[in-house]
Design a protein around this motif. Structure first.
Motif, PDB file in Angstrom:
ATOM      1  N   SER A   7       8.717 -17.445  -7.801  1.00 40.52           N
ATOM      2  CA  SER A   7       9.918 -17.340  -6.990  1.00 40.52           C
ATOM      3  C   SER A   7      10.454 -15.919  -7.004  1.00 40.52           C
ATOM      4  O   SER A   7      10.053 -15.079  -7.813  1.00 40.52           O
ATOM      5  CB  SER A   7      10.988 -18.316  -7.493  1.00 40.52           C
ATOM      6  N   ILE A   8      11.411 -15.667  -6.128  1.00 39.03           N
ATOM      7  CA  ILE A   8      11.951 -14.327  -5.963  1.00 39.03           C
ATOM      8  C   ILE A   8      12.662 -13.853  -7.236  1.00 39.03           C
ATOM      9  O   ILE A   8      12.634 -12.667  -7.574  1.00 39.03           O
ATOM     10  CB  ILE A   8      12.926 -14.285  -4.756  1.00 39.03           C
ATOM     11  N   ARG A   9      13.257 -14.800  -7.992  1.00 42.25           N
ATOM     12  CA  ARG A   9      13.961 -14.407  -9.215  1.00 42.25           C
ATOM     13  C   ARG A   9      12.991 -13.836 -10.246  1.00 42.25           C
ATOM     14  O   ARG A   9      13.243 -12.790 -10.853  1.00 42.25           O
ATOM     15  CB  ARG A   9      14.700 -15.618  -9.775  1.00 42.25           C
ATOM     16  N   ILE A  66      19.781  -8.549 -16.549  1.00 42.65           N
ATOM     17  CA  ILE A  66      20.082  -7.926 -15.257  1.00 42.65           C
ATOM     18  C   ILE A  66      19.261  -8.584 -14.145  1.00 42.65           C
ATOM     19  O   ILE A  66      19.738  -8.783 -13.023  1.00 42.65           O
ATOM     20  CB  ILE A  66      19.816  -6.410 -15.324  1.00 42.65           C
ATOM     21  N   GLY A  67      18.002  -8.944 -14.457  1.00 41.98           N
ATOM     22  CA  GLY A  67      17.165  -9.581 -13.448  1.00 41.98           C
ATOM     23  C   GLY A  67      17.731 -10.900 -12.973  1.00 41.98           C
ATOM     24  O   GLY A  67      17.791 -11.176 -11.765  1.00 41.98           O
ATOM     25  N   PHE A  68      18.185 -11.732 -13.928  1.00 44.15           N
ATOM     26  CA  PHE A  68      18.778 -13.008 -13.545  1.00 44.15           C
ATOM     27  C   PHE A  68      20.078 -12.820 -12.772  1.00 44.15           C
ATOM     28  O   PHE A  68      20.352 -13.521 -11.802  1.00 44.15           O
ATOM     29  CB  PHE A  68      19.047 -13.857 -14.803  1.00 44.15           C
ATOM     30  N   GLN A  69      20.879 -11.853 -13.218  1.00 46.06           N
ATOM     31  CA  GLN A  69      22.176 -11.653 -12.582  1.00 46.06           C
ATOM     32  C   GLN A  69      22.037 -11.100 -11.156  1.00 46.06           C
ATOM     33  O   GLN A  69      22.665 -11.590 -10.214  1.00 46.06           O
ATOM     34  CB  GLN A  69      23.032 -10.696 -13.435  1.00 46.06           C
ATOM     35  N   THR A  70      21.252 -10.054 -11.028  1.00 44.07           N
ATOM     36  CA  THR A  70      21.156  -9.389  -9.721  1.00 44.07           C
ATOM     37  C   THR A  70      20.331 -10.187  -8.714  1.00 44.07           C
ATOM     38  O   THR A  70      20.528 -10.052  -7.497  1.00 44.07           O
ATOM     39  CB  THR A  70      20.531  -7.992  -9.893  1.00 44.07           C
ATOM     40  N   SER A  71      19.381 -10.988  -9.213  1.00 45.24           N
ATOM     41  CA  SER A  71      18.556 -11.762  -8.272  1.00 45.24           C
ATOM     42  C   SER A  71      19.209 -13.072  -7.850  1.00 45.24           C
ATOM     43  O   SER A  71      18.732 -13.740  -6.938  1.00 45.24           O
ATOM     44  CB  SER A  71      17.195 -12.070  -8.902  1.00 45.24           C
ATOM     45  N   GLY A  72      20.293 -13.459  -8.533  1.00 43.93           N
ATOM     46  CA  GLY A  72      20.946 -14.720  -8.184  1.00 43.93           C
ATOM     47  C   GLY A  72      21.472 -14.730  -6.770  1.00 43.93           C
ATOM     48  O   GLY A  72      21.257 -15.668  -5.999  1.00 43.93           O
ATOM     49  N   LEU A  78      18.417 -16.223   0.314  1.00 43.22           N
ATOM     50  CA  LEU A  78      17.115 -16.658   0.819  1.00 43.22           C
ATOM     51  C   LEU A  78      17.046 -18.179   0.922  1.00 43.22           C
ATOM     52  O   LEU A  78      16.483 -18.725   1.871  1.00 43.22           O
ATOM     53  CB  LEU A  78      16.007 -16.132  -0.091  1.00 43.22           C
ATOM     54  N   ASP A  79      17.620 -18.880  -0.081  1.00 41.67           N
ATOM     55  CA  ASP A  79      17.647 -20.345  -0.031  1.00 41.67           C
ATOM     56  C   ASP A  79      18.451 -20.836   1.173  1.00 41.67           C
ATOM     57  O   ASP A  79      18.081 -21.813   1.824  1.00 41.67           O
ATOM     58  CB  ASP A  79      18.247 -20.903  -1.327  1.00 41.67           C
ATOM     59  N   ALA A  80      19.556 -20.151   1.467  1.00 36.60           N
ATOM     60  CA  ALA A  80      20.382 -20.541   2.616  1.00 36.60           C
ATOM     61  C   ALA A  80      19.609 -20.373   3.924  1.00 36.60           C
ATOM     62  O   ALA A  80      19.660 -21.233   4.810  1.00 36.60           O
ATOM     63  CB  ALA A  80      21.667 -19.709   2.642  1.00 36.60           C
ATOM     64  N   MET A  81      18.871 -19.266   4.047  1.00 36.08           N
ATOM     65  CA  MET A  81      18.062 -19.065   5.252  1.00 36.08           C
ATOM     66  C   MET A  81      16.943 -20.089   5.350  1.00 36.08           C
ATOM     67  O   MET A  81      16.615 -20.587   6.434  1.00 36.08           O
ATOM     68  CB  MET A  81      17.505 -17.638   5.270  1.00 36.08           C
TER      69      MET A  81
END
Length: 347
Positions: A7-9, A66-72, A78-81
């Protein structure tokens, strides 16, 4: 599990860890080079590796956080789209996403929202076309039934009913002559047989006329030239027409295009007071291009008071959209009117 970690995260986190790895390799190379070349007292092999290990541990934890925070936020958008596209696939074209930021994702979101509006408009056009076809079919069927009933009644009265009446009279006459004059009765019965055969022939012909008849209509170019020839008899306008004679279109497109041109010329004749009209139909890359221009008095498109041509323009726009095309009109006072129509077209 594999799909989850792709996934993108997790892609975002892996990019941070990759940056950490490159940074560690670079720092290790620099520190070892300084140690080998200069042998400073404050720098030892133990301190180098202790620093590198501490840096790796801290960097990994910071990268994960930082990865979890910024990718949230990115994942949520992306999920909304993705949900919006699924809604469109399921036929729910009224769904949309409200975008606040001004970035690439916002532009994609706006384009998806516009796509939903266009799909919704196309569905309405298709439904309206289906309703119009149904109503037209019902009206045409009723008119055909009434006309056919009248014709059948006329034919039955003029031919079959008269012959049946004659059969009745001849049968009664032959019955009266059976005892008195058998030869005459036999002759009259032969006449009855001939009349019956004639009535049967008339009935077969009548049934043959009831079968549907399919007539091949004129081509689009020929139909437009006929229409313009009629307009020339009713007005003093000069027409400049360019239509490929070998243009091949489907029956539905030909009908809609002809109706659009007919409505446009009708508007010009009634409202424009023009002396010259240019009509050009050409085929471009995957599209049919229609250009209609007149040198009439023009009108203000944004003025609601000019409603004489608004219904005709609305009809033309709807017919263009029903074919998946676009309708563009430009007009100003005393500068004439320009109409451009683009319709998807395949050779």
């Amino acid at each position: 599990m594999k799909g989850r970690f792709s996934s993108i995260r997790y892609v975002f986190i892996r990019s941070h860890l990759y940056g950490v790895f490159l940074t560690v390799v670079t720092l290790l190379a620099i520190l070892l080079s300084v140690y080998v070349l200069f042998h400073p007292e404050w720098l030892s092999v133990q301190s180098i590796f202790l620093f590198i290990i501490l840096y790796i541990i801290l960097s990994v934890f910071i990268s994960l956080f930082i990865g979890f925070q910024t990718s949230g936020s990115l994942k949520s958008r992306l999920d909304a789209m993705s949900v919006l596209i699924t809604q469109y696939a399921n036929g729910n074209y009224e769904s949309y996403i409200q975008s606040i930021d001004d970035d690439e994702f916002s532009r994609i979101t706006e384009e998806l929202n516009e796509l939903g509006k266009k799909l919704q408009s196309q569905v309405k056009s298709l439904q309206r076309m289906a309703d119009e076809k149904t109503d037209f079919a019902k009206s045409a069927h009723k008119a055909a039934v009434i006309e056919e009933r009248q014709r059948i009644a006329r034919d039955l009265h003029d031919a079959v009913s008269q012959q049946l009446f004659a059969l009745t009279m001849m049968s009664e006459a032959a019955g009266k002559q059976l005892a008195k004059n058998p030869e005459l009765a036999k002759s009259q019965m032969q006449d009855v047989t001939q009349a019956a055969m004639q009535a049967q022939t008339e009935m077969r012909a009548l049934l043959l006329h009831l079968r549907p008849v399919h007539l091949s209509g004129d081509s689009l170019a020929k139909g437009i030239h006929k229409l313009i020839a009629e307009l020339k008899q009713k007005s003093q306008m000069k027409f400049d027409v360019v239509i490929p004679e070998d243009l091949v279109l489907s029956e539905a497109i030909e009908e809609h295009v002809f109706r659009i041109i007919q409505e446009s010329l009708s508007n010009i004749l009634r409202h424009a007071h023009a002396t010259e009209v240019n009509l050009e139909i050409t085929t471009r890359t995957k599209e049919l291009f229609i250009h209609i221009r007149d040198n009439g008095k023009g009108f203000d498109i944004s003025n609601d008071s000019e409603r004489k041509t608004s219904y005709g323009l609305k009809t033309m726009r709807e017919r263009s959209e029903e074919l998946g095309g676009t309708f563009t009109i430009r007009s100003n006072k005393d500068e004439g009117t320009y109409i451009d129509i683009r319709i998807p077209y395949k050779d």
